[in-house]
Design a protein around this motif. Structure first.
Motif, mmCIF file in Angstrom:
data_model
loop_
_atom_site.group_PDB
_atom_site.id
_atom_site.type_symbol
_atom_site.label_atom_id
_atom_site.label_comp_id
_atom_site.label_asym_id
_atom_site.label_seq_id
_atom_site.Cartn_x
_atom_site.Cartn_y
_atom_site.Cartn_z
ATOM 1 N N GLU A 472 0.839 -1.213 0.000
ATOM 2 C CA GLU A 472 0.000 0.000 0.000
ATOM 3 C C GLU A 472 0.869 1.256 0.000
ATOM 4 O OE1 GLU A 472 -2.672 -0.133 3.300
ATOM 5 O OE2 GLU A 472 -3.626 -2.015 2.663
ATOM 6 N N ALA A 475 2.338 1.701 -3.481
ATOM 7 C CA ALA A 475 1.363 2.231 -4.439
ATOM 8 C C ALA A 475 1.205 3.740 -4.272
ATOM 9 C CB ALA A 475 0.016 1.529 -4.258
ATOM 10 N N SER A 476 1.204 4.197 -3.029
ATOM 11 C CA SER A 476 1.077 5.637 -2.764
ATOM 12 C C SER A 476 2.309 6.399 -3.215
ATOM 13 C CB SER A 476 0.834 5.854 -1.264
ATOM 14 O OG SER A 476 0.800 7.230 -0.949
ATOM 15 N N SER A 477 3.494 5.867 -2.921
ATOM 16 C CA SER A 477 4.744 6.558 -3.264
ATOM 17 C C SER A 477 4.975 6.596 -4.771
ATOM 18 C CB SER A 477 5.928 5.884 -2.575
ATOM 19 O OG SER A 477 5.874 6.069 -1.179
ATOM 20 N N ARG A 478 4.622 5.521 -5.459
ATOM 21 C CA ARG A 478 4.905 5.445 -6.888
ATOM 22 C C ARG A 478 4.056 6.412 -7.712
ATOM 23 N NH1 ARG A 478 5.859 -1.141 -7.017
ATOM 24 N NH2 ARG A 478 8.012 -1.032 -6.249
ATOM 25 N N LYS A 479 2.967 6.895 -7.130
ATOM 26 C CA LYS A 479 2.178 7.925 -7.814
ATOM 27 C C LYS A 479 3.021 9.184 -8.029
ATOM 28 C CE LYS A 479 -2.288 6.391 -5.960
ATOM 29 N NZ LYS A 479 -3.399 6.737 -5.030
ATOM 30 N N ASN A 480 3.981 9.383 -7.134
ATOM 31 C CA ASN A 480 4.872 10.550 -7.218
ATOM 32 C C ASN A 480 6.279 10.156 -7.656
ATOM 33 O OD1 ASN A 480 2.829 12.329 -6.140
ATOM 34 N ND2 ASN A 480 3.227 11.423 -4.131
ATOM 35 N N ASN A 481 6.411 8.955 -8.255
ATOM 36 C CA ASN A 481 7.719 8.440 -8.703
ATOM 37 C C ASN A 481 8.719 8.354 -7.552
ATOM 38 O OD1 ASN A 481 7.021 8.139 -11.473
ATOM 39 N ND2 ASN A 481 7.232 10.357 -11.726
ATOM 40 N N LYS A 482 8.223 7.991 -6.386
ATOM 41 C CA LYS A 482 9.070 7.849 -5.208
ATOM 42 C C LYS A 482 9.182 6.381 -4.819
ATOM 43 C CE LYS A 482 9.955 12.224 -4.568
ATOM 44 N NZ LYS A 482 11.341 12.753 -4.660
#
Length: 594
Positions: A472, A475-482
């Motif tokens: 989870e 998924a949240s971090s990858r929205k910001n390429n993190k």
């Protein structure tokens, strides 16, 4: 060569001296170029240097040809010095490899190769010797130097029943150690393997430079050939344009990029090793620059993992000693810190308990048959189907049942590590969010989270729950390429370490499985080193980008000037060797990072 430059001899002698100087200085480069051509590696820096200088010799520019080779070798010398200095901090880890082990035998002692020692044998380690294998101290006490493993300058005290870590140096007392792992599974062997394989996992920036050089070099060779041939077809001045093409070739050599970028990452890995942190490859060092969330396991990671029984709550007329004894008997074969704390707290004769059919259940506890009765020791999940009394004291609560009847609970306390609060604060200063994932109950989890000022806390988790939480977060971090990093130490953390973008294992107390699964190993078990490693990664990237920008900028400028005949061979030497030396010196700064 010097005499050739002075020009005090006849011209033919001077030319001969130039050729001698050229082959003394640059012979190895010419040989490498020829050898690489036969191996299909045509367009490298050796080829560029050879073509450019041989052309200069043909045109009669003898001093320039010798100077190019001389300064190119000076650049290589700077590279070697810088690389050797970078290796020093890493080679300190390689030096922990033990040469011998002294085993006890009937006739006394015998020195053998560490790989020949079996689990259960007793080894003797005298003052000044390296501890060759992992084991438990059975006799003696001493101070041991673990600086090469953990980065800690202060020696550690070890005594009977303490764990001894291979690669440590025994300082002042003779120790007898019962071996618990064969050499191939020991701490020192795993460290050596990780260090030696660190260079195999390249960062994206390194891969880019490798690909760039393979495309760039043939292009500039073609451009130099066009510069030598096309303009003279119209002007007729072949000598001048061939000279410009040779200057163009010298300038175009991608040495600064090919050398300084890998050297920068190597320096970053070396700087981390000085802090007692093993980075398994530059790709992980590069990935740390994009981390926006670090999730921690609790026990043994943020907390000391040194549990103490602080409260015993029996029910139904059962005595405190009986409750503790049954729990200790069931837990005696478990290596979990909580289990060990229960065993240590029981001061009775544990041999009076007959134990069989012992099974651990991840995320719950364990079950065993003790004196013919089915004993369950674990958290509230382990009490499913049993009528038990919930204990809401602050601490880790262990419940005990016998043949389905609730016997009581045991409260165990664990304190945060001394630098745990600093670890979270340092992350917050870098704008990185923190989270804690624990199998403990909500009361304990939130109590620790409040002390450490964590951003998020997830409690009462099974190992698979931890994986779901990290997914989870990913998924949240990858929205910001993190990216998301996870820090853990136990065998239960292995799935989470492999799920996260970057996995940190606390190597000193950590399980073998966690160390194997992790991308980065913190040898000293200090969570604050997570932030320090991220800082090293950020400085490394900054230096890499500086070197790339500087090298490409200077190359492009001088290539244009060279094509128009504004700069000559001497300036070309600066554009090649000078830029390389400056980039290497910039990369060397990482060796002084603290």
């Amino acid at each position: 060569m010097v005499t050739g430059f002075v020009g005090s001899f006849d011209e033919s002698i001077n030319i001969a001296l130039y050729f001698v100087g050229y082959f003394v200085i640059g012979g190895s480069i010419v040989f490498k170029a020829i050898k690489n051509i036969f191996h299909g590696e045509i367009f490298d820096e050796n080829f560029l240097m050879t073509i450019a200088t041989v052309g200069a010799l043909i045109l009669g520019e003898y001093p320039e040809a010798v100077a190019v080779m001389f300064f190119y070798e000076v650049g290589n010398l700077f590279e070697d010095i810088a690389t050797n200095n970078s290796k020093k901090s890493i080679s300190a880890l390689l030096e922990v490899k033990p040469v011998f082990a002294t085993i006890k035998i009937a006739a006394g002692t015998k020195k053998v190769d560490p790989s020949k020692v079996q689990v259960g044998q007793i080894i003797v380690v005298k003052p000044g010797e390296k501890i060759p294998l992992d084991g438990t101290v059975v006799s003696g006490k001493s101070m041991v130097d673990t600086s090469a493993l953990t980065g800690e300058s202060m020696p550690r005290s070890i005594k009977e029943n303490d764990m001894a870590m291979s690669g440590s140096i025994n300082q002042n007392g003779t120790l007898e150690i019962k071996v618990t792992k064969v050499y191939s599974d020991s701490t020192v062997a795993k460290i050596l393997d990780m260090v030696q394989n660190a260079s195999s996992k390249k960062a994206p920036a390194e891969k880019f430079i490798t690909r760039f050089a393979k495309i760039y070099t043939p292009i500039v060779v073609a451009m130099a050939a066009a510069l030598a041939v096309i303009p003279p077809l119209f002007t007729g001045n072949w000598s001048e344009w061939i000279s410009r093409a040779l200057v163009f070739l010298v300038i175009s050599c991608p040495c600064a990029l090919v050398i300084s970028v890998p050297l920068s990452f190597f320096g970053g890995i070396g700087a981390a090793s000085k802090q007692g942190v093993l980075v398994k490859g530059s790709s992980y060092l590069e990935a740390l620059n994009n981390v926006d969330t670090v999730a921690f396991d609790k026990t043994g990671t943020l907390t000391k993992g040194q549990f103490e029984v602080v409260k015993i709550v029996p029910v139904n007329g059962i005595s405190r000693q009986e409750l503790l004894g049954v729990a200790a008997a069931a837990e005696q074969n478990s290596t979990h810190p909580i289990a060990q704390s229960i065993v240590q707290a029981y001061n009775g004769d544990i041999s009076k308990f007959e134990i069989s059919e012992s099974n651990e259940h991840a995320g719950h506890g364990l079950s065993a048959v003790v004196n013919g009765k089915q004993i369950i020791v674990g958290n509230n999940k382990a009490m499913a189907g049993i009528d038990f009394v919930e204990n809401r004291d602050i601490g880790t609560v262990v419940y005990v049942s016998s043949d389905g009847d609730f016997m009581g609970s045991i409260v165990i306390a664990d304190e945060p590590k001394t630098d745990a609060s600093d670890a979270i604060e340092l992350l917050h200063q870098r704008g990185i969010k923190s989270a804690m994932l624990t199998g403990d109950n909500e009361v304990v989890g939130r109590s620790i989270a409040k002390k450490l000022k964590l951003d998020q806390v997830y409690t009462s988790l099974l190992p698979e729950d931890k994986v779901n939480i990290v997914e989870e977060l990913l998924a949240s971090s990858r929205k910001n390429n993190k990216k998301v990093a996870f820090v853990g130490d136990g065998i239960n953390d292995t799935p989470v370490l492999t799920t996260a973008d970057i996995g940190f294992a606390m190597g000193g107390l950590g399980s073998d499985a966690a160390v194997e699964a992790a991308d980065i190993v913190i040898m000293g078990d200090e969570p604050s080193k997570v932030s320090k490693t991220i800082r090293i990664a950020q400085v490394t990237r900054k230096i890499v980008m500086e070197n790339i920008s500087f090298a490409i900028g200077i190359k492009v400028l001088f290539l244009i000037l060279g094509a128009f005949g504004i700069v000559g061979m001497w300036q070309a030497v600066f554009a090649d060797v000078g830029v390389t030396v400056i980039a290497v010196l910039n990369a060397v700064r990482l060796q002084f990072l603290k």
